[in-house]
Design an enzyme around this catalytic site. Structure first.
Site, mmCIF file in Angstrom:
data_model
loop_
_atom_site.group_PDB
_atom_site.id
_atom_site.type_symbol
_atom_site.label_atom_id
_atom_site.label_comp_id
_atom_site.label_asym_id
_atom_site.label_seq_id
_atom_site.Cartn_x
_atom_site.Cartn_y
_atom_site.Cartn_z
ATOM 1 N N SER A 165 0.847 -1.188 0.000
ATOM 2 C CA SER A 165 0.000 0.000 0.000
ATOM 3 C C SER A 165 0.893 1.252 0.000
ATOM 4 O O SER A 165 1.656 1.448 -0.931
ATOM 5 C CB SER A 165 -0.951 -0.033 1.202
ATOM 6 O OG SER A 165 -1.999 0.880 1.041
ATOM 7 N N ASP A 221 -9.723 -3.814 -5.266
ATOM 8 C CA ASP A 221 -9.092 -3.006 -4.220
ATOM 9 C C ASP A 221 -9.763 -1.637 -4.129
ATOM 10 O O ASP A 221 -9.850 -0.909 -5.114
ATOM 11 C CB ASP A 221 -7.603 -2.839 -4.535
ATOM 12 C CG ASP A 221 -6.802 -2.374 -3.338
ATOM 13 O OD1 ASP A 221 -7.359 -1.677 -2.482
ATOM 14 O OD2 ASP A 221 -5.610 -2.702 -3.270
ATOM 15 N N HIS A 247 -7.930 -5.088 -1.291
ATOM 16 C CA HIS A 247 -6.709 -4.579 -0.685
ATOM 17 C C HIS A 247 -6.050 -5.578 0.270
ATOM 18 O O HIS A 247 -4.827 -5.679 0.314
ATOM 19 C CB HIS A 247 -7.029 -3.289 0.069
ATOM 20 C CG HIS A 247 -5.838 -2.428 0.338
ATOM 21 N ND1 HIS A 247 -5.089 -1.859 -0.663
ATOM 22 C CD2 HIS A 247 -5.257 -2.030 1.497
ATOM 23 C CE1 HIS A 247 -4.104 -1.139 -0.139
ATOM 24 N NE2 HIS A 247 -4.186 -1.239 1.168
#
Length: 716
Positions: A568, A653, A688
């Site tokens: 991320s 995501d 995610h």
């Protein structure tokens, strides 16, 4: 029309060795041709700056544009290429998966916690991916009630997340949230715990949690924008009424803020929190009067953050008002504004106050000092205070589930790089500590076989950067051993040292593992965070590079054997450091990487963009735009040799859209020199956080480890 055949992969019959450019000379790769992404005209013009973006079309699946199908075809082709390149590791991946899965105790149970007369816990069963949420009334020998069987509910779903379990004050109803897409949009359901039936009440597009008023008929929830996924409104729902009639009790007008609603532990108040990086505000309501209006606890002020903890006779407020590292103040129950605040725990330059956990007679203060977490127990009767002692050089401690306001016992979690996750009960009056449970590593684990260290690297500006390390005994510091360096470095999130049973598969094959506690986190206090955000963001990247160079200098590893990993915002870190120092690493793993910073922060339709302005800056400002552009990985890909790279993402995501890593990979391939590999793996069913099952995620870990082992020439 861009032809599908351009994505075809040609697999050679024979494997060929890497070229002399591979500094390790150990990995060999199949003669496979990587997908070539189409280039289409698109130009970004901002502040007089003209930037071509030939891969902008990859947004189309997200935007529901005309090239949606082509996007899916490209991602599938990348998956096929990655599978082809790692085909010779398939056996190793399966062995790693089984090895890591074999360490997990399949039939297990959490430590029960007491709330409102019931003991609640979760338990898992042999071979099952999910869990059962259960309770027992009054004592642990009572008959078990299975409130929610997530193993059953998840059947037929590639992804299933259940969250926000909230039992009504009368103990008769359970509210819970479900996401089956992996975009963190939850539907709230209500289950009648007496009949087992689901009520007709169903609320879509929420954060997944319901906060009950004391009447057990009314609850509050956070509603999300269907496009941006921002938490925009707090609504009130009364059971049995149509959701379209739910009253909006709070409407957030600042699209840079996150909002949420919760209940005080003593059950007296419903609280709405609205906050960004720089300022916040709390709104409060008597939980016995859910139809009344919320009132501001203290109107928001520029650059002032605060949160509220309710005690029986006063409020405690954790705030940075005139206190960089936060302090604790108190106010009367009926006079809550700043002019009535009185210091309880003053500001300390060397200690960050991170949180409060309240009880009838005590408050537990979570702190950070010199990069380590610590817990202080403070008596509400005489303000005396003492600290818990843990005795390891690098560890993590945190309050666990503490739902009983009247308890004399605080439950906390403890772990380190060599200590499995442990749950303790600590009697705050007698100071007795009881181990309730320690994570069992099936097959046996001996902590004495591993060594943990804490080192400090020196950054270019003289700042000392902590590094936590772990390796198996016998590890030689001769520069020839492989090392995986991990970091995050954003949002003030501290990456504390924790145990991982799956990591043993890395350590037992000769790797060292290190965490760089770089600026942008909050390990060393609030200033540590502020020195790694906005117009100081580059400190995050240079700190990581300086940690890597320190580890090489101290002979933990060398560039031939150094690997980096981040996800991320940590994936942004990976992209930035390979632009800064591409020859420093043999391989890099970038998971769901936020690498297209400028374009994403310019597009307010992308989920969460406006929430992030206080973290990265608003590129509608020229100074912020120029600074972001100077480090954004996608903007700074150059014609040079990059390390071997494995990039992972998820089609659904909601935090970092799939097209950021896809565009980045395409640009890297089209631009870079040399023959180091660039692999992209897209999970077509997930978002995610990857897979939702407790075993499935290990397949992703096995893939990453197999990639690293291939680069090291480790085949078993």
């Amino acid at each position: 029309m861009y032809k599908k055949w351009k994505y075809m992969i040609i697999i050679g019959a024979m494997a060929i060795a890497c070229s002399d450019n591979n500094i390790n000379h150990l990995a060999s790769w199949p003669d496979a041709t990587a997908p070539v992404a189409a280039k289409k005209p698109y130009v970004r013009v901002m502040h007089g700056d003209t930037v071509p973006d030939p891969y902008y079309w990859m947004n189309d699946y997200f935007k529901k544009g005309p090239d949606s199908t082509m996007v899916l075809e490209y991602l599938e082709a990348e998956n096929a290429y990655t599978a082809a390149m790692l085909k010779d590791t398939e056996g190793l991946q399966e062995r790693l998966f089984q090895e890591m899965k074999g360490r997990v105790k399949e039939k297990d149970e959490s430590v029960p916690y007491l709330k409102n007369g019931y003991y609640y816990y979760t338990r898992t069963e042999e071979g099952k991916q999910y869990f059962k949420f259960c309770r027992k009334k009054g004592h642990l020998e009572a008959q078990e009630e299975i409130l929610l069987d997530v193993d059953v509910l998840s059947e037929g779903h590639p992804y299933y997340a259940a969250t926000g379990f909230s039992v009504s004050p009368d103990n008769k109803l359970l509210a819970f949230g479900v996401d089956t897409v992996s975009r963190r949009e939850y539907t709230i359901y209500i289950k009648d715990l007496e009949t087992g039936a689901l009520l007709s009440d169903r609320i879509d597009r929420t954060e997944g949690e319901a906060t009950w008023a004391n009447d057990s008929k009314t609850f509050f929830y956070t509603s999300k924008n269907p496009v941006t996924l921002l938490s925009e409104k707090i609504k009130r729902h009364r059971l049995g009424t149509a959701t379209k009639g739910d009253a909006v009790v709070y409407d957030e007008k600042d699209n840079t803020n996150y909002i949420g609603v919760d209940k005080s532990k003593n059950g007296r108040y419903i609280m709405i929190y609205s906050g960004g990086t720089l300022s916040s505000e709390v709104f409060i309501l008597d939980a016995n009067t859910p139809e009344a209006a919320f009132k501001s606890f203290q109107p928001r002020r520029k650059d002032v953050l605060y949160s509220v903890t309710a005690l029986a006779d006063r409020f405690l407020i954790l705030t940075n008002d005139g206190a960089k590292n936060f302090k604790v103040v108190e106010s009367p129950l009926d006079k809550t504004t700043k002019d009535h605040w009185k210091d309880v725990i003053p500001h300390r330059a060397d200690v960050l106050v991170a949180g409060l956990d309240e009880f009838k007679d005590f408050v537990v203060v979570s702190e950070r000092k010199n990069g380590l977490t610590q817990m202080a127990v403070r008596s509400l009767k005489d303000n005396s205070q003492h600290y818990l002692d843990f005795g390891e050089p690098a560890y993590t401690v945190y309050p666990s589930v503490n739902e009983d306001y009247d308890s004399q016992v605080v439950r906390y979690g403890y772990t380190s790089l060599v200590t499995p996750s442990s749950t303790f009960d600590y009697n705050m009056s007698t100071r007795e500590k009881t181990l309730k449970k320690q994570q069992e590593v099936v097959g046996g684990y001996h902590a004495q076989n591993y060594v943990t260290e804490r080192q400090f690297a020196t950054a270019a500006d003289g700042t000392k950067i902590p590094i936590s390390l772990v390796y198996r005994k016998g590890f030689k510091k001769n520069g020839e051993a492989p090392l995986l360096l991990y970091a995050y470095g954003s949002y003030g999130m501290s990456m504390d040292p924790t145990f991982s049973s799956s990591r043993l598969s890395l350590l037992d094959r000769g790797f060292a593992y290190a965490i760089a506690h770089i600026r942008g986190g909050e390990e060393m206090g609030r200033q540590w965070y502020e020195d790694g955000k906005m117009m100081h963001k580059k400190n995050t990247f240079t700190d990581f590079v300086d940690c890597a160079r320190f580890l090489q200098k101290e002979r933990f590893t060398s560039s031939s054997h150094l690997y980096a990993q981040g996800g991320s915002a940590g994936g942004l870190l990976m992209g930035a450091v390979i632009n800064l120092s591409p020859s420093l690493w043999n391989g890099v793993v970038a998971q769901v990487p936020f690498v297209d910073v400028v374009n994403t922060m310019l597009d307010e339709s992308i989920p969460l963009t406006t929430n992030e302005y206080d973290e990265w800056g608003n590129p509608n400002s020229k100074s912020a735009y120029d600074y972001m552009k100077s480090y954004s990985p996608y903007e700074n890909v150059e014609e040079k040799e990059y390390p071997n790279l494995l990039v992972t993402t998820g089609l659904h995501d909601s935090q970092v859209q799939y097209f950021e890593p896809a565009k980045w990979v395409a640009k890297l391939r089209a631009t870079k020199k040399g023959d180091k590999v660039v692999l992209l793996k897209t999970d077509m069913d997930y978002g995610h956080g990857g897979a939702s099952g407790r075993f499935d995620y290990l397949k992703d870990v096995a893939l990453i480890y197999a990639f690293l082992f291939k680069l090291e020439g480790i085949t078993d």
